[in-house]
Design an enzyme around this catalytic site. Sequence first.
Site, PDB file in Angstrom:
ATOM      1  N   VAL A  24     -39.054  -9.540 -13.193  1.00 41.28           N
ATOM      2  CA  VAL A  24     -39.006  -9.328 -11.743  1.00 41.28           C
ATOM      3  C   VAL A  24     -39.085  -7.831 -11.446  1.00 41.28           C
ATOM      4  O   VAL A  24     -38.373  -7.031 -12.035  1.00 41.28           O
ATOM      5  CB  VAL A  24     -37.708  -9.920 -11.151  1.00 41.28           C
ATOM      6  CG1 VAL A  24     -37.616  -9.622  -9.657  1.00 41.28           C
ATOM      7  CG2 VAL A  24     -37.647 -11.416 -11.400  1.00 41.28           C
TER       8      VAL A  24
ATOM      9  N   GLY B 202     -43.218  -3.988  -0.640  1.00 43.02           N
ATOM     10  CA  GLY B 202     -43.328  -2.592  -0.240  1.00 43.02           C
ATOM     11  C   GLY B 202     -42.041  -1.822  -0.428  1.00 43.02           C
ATOM     12  O   GLY B 202     -42.049  -0.649  -0.836  1.00 43.02           O
ATOM     13  N   ILE B 203     -40.910  -2.470  -0.129  1.00 43.34           N
ATOM     14  CA  ILE B 203     -39.608  -1.837  -0.334  1.00 43.34           C
ATOM     15  C   ILE B 203     -39.441  -1.458  -1.802  1.00 43.34           C
ATOM     16  O   ILE B 203     -39.031  -0.342  -2.140  1.00 43.34           O
ATOM     17  CB  ILE B 203     -38.474  -2.777   0.115  1.00 43.34           C
ATOM     18  CG1 ILE B 203     -38.414  -2.854   1.643  1.00 43.34           C
ATOM     19  CG2 ILE B 203     -37.120  -2.338  -0.450  1.00 43.34           C
ATOM     20  CD1 ILE B 203     -37.430  -3.880   2.170  1.00 43.34           C
TER      21      ILE B 203
ATOM     22  N   ASP C 167     -44.334  -4.526  -8.777  1.00 40.59           N
ATOM     23  CA  ASP C 167     -44.083  -3.483  -7.782  1.00 40.59           C
ATOM     24  C   ASP C 167     -43.941  -2.119  -8.447  1.00 40.59           C
ATOM     25  O   ASP C 167     -44.393  -1.104  -7.913  1.00 40.59           O
ATOM     26  CB  ASP C 167     -42.819  -3.808  -6.979  1.00 40.59           C
ATOM     27  CG  ASP C 167     -42.967  -5.073  -6.152  1.00 40.59           C
ATOM     28  OD1 ASP C 167     -44.088  -5.356  -5.700  1.00 40.59           O
ATOM     29  OD2 ASP C 167     -41.962  -5.785  -5.955  1.00 40.59           O
TER      30      ASP C 167
ATOM     31  N   GLU D 105     -53.689 -15.420 -10.880  1.00 38.79           N
ATOM     32  CA  GLU D 105     -54.410 -15.388  -9.606  1.00 38.79           C
ATOM     33  C   GLU D 105     -55.897 -15.147  -9.821  1.00 38.79           C
ATOM     34  O   GLU D 105     -56.742 -15.768  -9.166  1.00 38.79           O
ATOM     35  CB  GLU D 105     -53.813 -14.296  -8.717  1.00 38.79           C
ATOM     36  CG  GLU D 105     -52.387 -14.600  -8.276  1.00 38.79           C
ATOM     37  CD  GLU D 105     -51.617 -13.376  -7.823  1.00 38.79           C
ATOM     38  OE1 GLU D 105     -50.571 -13.558  -7.185  1.00 38.79           O
ATOM     39  OE2 GLU D 105     -52.054 -12.228  -8.118  1.00 38.79           O
TER      40      GLU D 105
ATOM     41  N   ALA E 229     -36.630  -9.385   2.524  1.00 37.95           N
ATOM     42  CA  ALA E 229     -35.525 -10.340   2.375  1.00 37.95           C
ATOM     43  C   ALA E 229     -34.306  -9.604   1.853  1.00 37.95           C
ATOM     44  O   ALA E 229     -34.421  -8.607   1.138  1.00 37.95           O
ATOM     45  CB  ALA E 229     -35.907 -11.461   1.409  1.00 37.95           C
ATOM     46  N   LEU E 230     -33.153 -10.101   2.218  1.00 38.60           N
ATOM     47  CA  LEU E 230     -31.918  -9.651   1.594  1.00 38.60           C
ATOM     48  C   LEU E 230     -31.716 -10.534   0.378  1.00 38.60           C
ATOM     49  O   LEU E 230     -31.498 -11.744   0.498  1.00 38.60           O
ATOM     50  CB  LEU E 230     -30.744  -9.791   2.568  1.00 38.60           C
ATOM     51  CG  LEU E 230     -29.420  -9.153   2.108  1.00 38.60           C
ATOM     52  CD1 LEU E 230     -29.550  -7.632   2.118  1.00 38.60           C
ATOM     53  CD2 LEU E 230     -28.268  -9.590   3.003  1.00 38.60           C
ATOM     54  N   ASP E 231     -31.844  -9.950  -0.806  1.00 39.90           N
ATOM     55  CA  ASP E 231     -31.804 -10.715  -2.049  1.00 39.90           C
ATOM     56  C   ASP E 231     -30.370 -10.833  -2.566  1.00 39.90           C
ATOM     57  O   ASP E 231     -29.712  -9.822  -2.828  1.00 39.90           O
ATOM     58  CB  ASP E 231     -32.665 -10.038  -3.118  1.00 39.90           C
ATOM     59  CG  ASP E 231     -34.149 -10.120  -2.810  1.00 39.90           C
ATOM     60  OD1 ASP E 231     -34.549 -11.017  -2.050  1.00 39.90           O
ATOM     61  OD2 ASP E 231     -34.913  -9.282  -3.329  1.00 39.90           O
TER      62      ASP E 231
ATOM     63  N   GLY F  44     -38.481  -7.125  -1.195  1.00 41.27           N
ATOM     64  CA  GLY F  44     -39.794  -7.142  -0.562  1.00 41.27           C
ATOM     65  C   GLY F  44     -40.699  -6.190  -1.310  1.00 41.27           C
ATOM     66  O   GLY F  44     -40.256  -5.145  -1.799  1.00 41.27           O
TER      67      GLY F  44
END
Length: 316
Positions: A256, A43-44, A260, A194, A14-16, A41
């Site tokens: 955030v 992986g990005i 990742d 989760e 996505a372009l955030d 994203g």
Amino acid sequence: MNQLPILTVTLNPALDLSTAADEVRPDQKLRCDKPVVDPGGGGINVSRAIKIMGGQSTAMVALGGATGTRIAEMLKADGLSIIRLTAPGETRQSLAVTDRASGSQYRFVMPGPEWHKAHVSDMMAAIAEAARAGGWVVVSGSNPPGVAPGFEQMLTVGLKDGRARLLVDTSGDALRALAGSSTPVDVLRMDSHEAEGLAGRPLPLRSDSAAFAAGLVRDGAAKSVIVARGADGSVIAGEDGAWHAEAAKVPVVSAVGAGDSFVAGFVLAISRGQPVEEALALGAAAASAAVMTPATDLCHAHDVERLYAGRVVTRL
């Protein structure tokens, strides 16, 4: 420093857009700050964090339309090596708006383009072709519409001939499919919320998370399972037993990107031949460093190095 090849995969980037307004209220035009624009994203972000920490990776990203082209240009400008897959439609955008009056952030996440069987088949073949023998493939983030839960198991089978190893960091239906599979991925990561959803019970203690993770390993879902426990660090269970790495006590600006950054630190250490407990520690240091920065910044290398130097890792 020598490292094995790492390929990150982002199927639903996505372009955030991030901005702020004095107050978020309904039925009014809200005058916002100039937006900050970032490629987003799982992986990005993993590839971006690997580069920050001095490692190398190739980012395979499914992109479409003008938005996709813009993301590709941004990634190249950041110095990332990318392989561009053609997505079946325009790449999505997402919007985060901070309400200055309350400090709350409102995050609006759009769906990506719909994938069909032919697109999924082409994507699987492209990943298998790009994966380097002996290296790692990291699948991180949400699956786009049309990509069925369980494609990661098919990917595991497809990667066997190339002997690449697979780390998956996902959630929702995709995670449930993996947890119930008997085709193990190499590393499966999830957060405590989760894990508790899969377990059907609270997991208040580190030992609870470790026992749950070990159960998934015994059931054949993965060779190693990581459960991220937020401020209580992360737990891993695998064939070498279970370990816990503490999260550093740092000021929290934004959570955030912490997950990742963790994955980036973990896979980078593993690809450099470090033992699993040191990889867990570098992941925890990268995650702690990430929460110290605004959402778009991920981690800073000097923070990761400092926090890793003070690591506390315990065998469970």
